[in-house]
Motif scaffolding. Structure first.
Motif, short mmCIF file in Angstrom:
data_model
loop_
_atom_site.label_atom_id
_atom_site.label_comp_id
_atom_site.label_asym_id
_atom_site.label_seq_id
_atom_site.Cartn_x
_atom_site.Cartn_y
_atom_site.Cartn_z
N PHE A 135 36.44 44.44 37.26
CA PHE A 135 35.39 43.93 38.15
C PHE A 135 34.43 43.02 37.40
N LEU A 184 32.78 40.46 40.14
CA LEU A 184 32.67 41.03 41.48
C LEU A 184 31.86 42.33 41.41
N MET A 205 30.45 46.00 41.94
CA MET A 205 31.08 47.29 42.21
C MET A 205 30.29 48.12 43.22
N VAL A 259 32.06 49.88 46.37
CA VAL A 259 33.51 49.75 46.23
C VAL A 259 34.17 51.12 46.38
N GLY A 266 39.15 49.18 44.55
CA GLY A 266 39.66 49.08 43.19
C GLY A 266 40.68 50.19 42.98
N ILE A 310 42.51 44.88 42.64
CA ILE A 310 41.36 44.81 43.54
C ILE A 310 41.86 44.25 44.86
N LYS A 353 40.59 42.89 48.43
CA LYS A 353 39.33 42.38 48.97
C LYS A 353 39.53 41.78 50.35
#
Length: 202
Positions: free
Chosen positions: A108, A113, A115, A118, A140, A197, A199
């Motif tokens: 991350f 990006l 966290m 998450v 994640g 990850i 997204k």
């Protein structure tokens, strides 16, 4: 006493200062060949990871003789790590946990990006609940050879969803590789020591 020592994602400079001192105090050090080679274990007996049932028997024997045992844990011991198993088997009072930077944290940070909020999970030895997992904006995941990036892409396509899939392989090593896919472009191949990850860009 058992010390579960988090050793980070791989690169020595990412380990916490003082990691070697725990190894220096050990009578028995347990880890993979790669993990053991990262430390000076000349003052201790080395043991490679085996089946967990065999590992428990070995640790019980050393503890019964008043010895100190160190278990090397990639990443962080209690983020889908062996620290959880160790506490379950030997009890909280018998286990010292030394944190490490997890591969998920590293990934991350590397891609920049956040966290915050998450959802973190793992596919090691389990089949994820993709219906639940894909309700989250960012996920994640530490994956394995059974449920890896390609299988994640297939699960997303099956649900007629669209996601960006970032795959980090051999994180922190000189041959580190980070790739960006969608569910339609993710490759069917062997992925090396990877973190994913997922997204939702919508």
């Amino acid at each position: 006493m058992i010390t579960v020592l988090g050793i980070g994602p791989g690169r020595a400079s990412l380990r916490l200062n003082g990691s070697q001192k725990w190894v220096d105090q050990a009578d028995l050090v347990i880890g993979s060949r790669r993990q053991l080679d990262a430390f000076d274990t000349s003052q201790a007996t080395e043991k490679l990871f085996t089946k967990l049932s065999e590992l428990k028997t070995t640790i019980d024997d050393w503890l019964a003789n008043g010895k100190n045992v160190v278990i090397l844990a990639s990443g962080d011991p209690i983020l889908y790590g062996i620290g959880n198993w160790t506490i379950a088997q030997f009890g909280r009072d018998a286990v010292r946990l030394v944190p490490g930077i997890s591969s998920i944290q590293y990934m991350f940070n590397t891609v920049g990006l956040s966290m915050n909020d998450v959802y973190l999970t793992s596919s090691h030895g389990r089949v994820p609940d993709f219906d639940f997992l894909l309700t989250h904006r960012v996920v994640g995941m530490v994956t394995d050879s059974q449920i890896g990036p390609f299988e994640i892409g297939e699960a997303i396509k099956k649900r007629h969803l669209h996601r960006t899939i970032l795959v980090g392989e051999r994180l922190s090593y000189p041959d580190e590789r980070i790739s960006s896919y969608t569910e339609s472009t993710v490759e069917k191949r062997d992925y090396q020591m990877n973190v994913v990850i997922i997204k939702d860009e919508g």
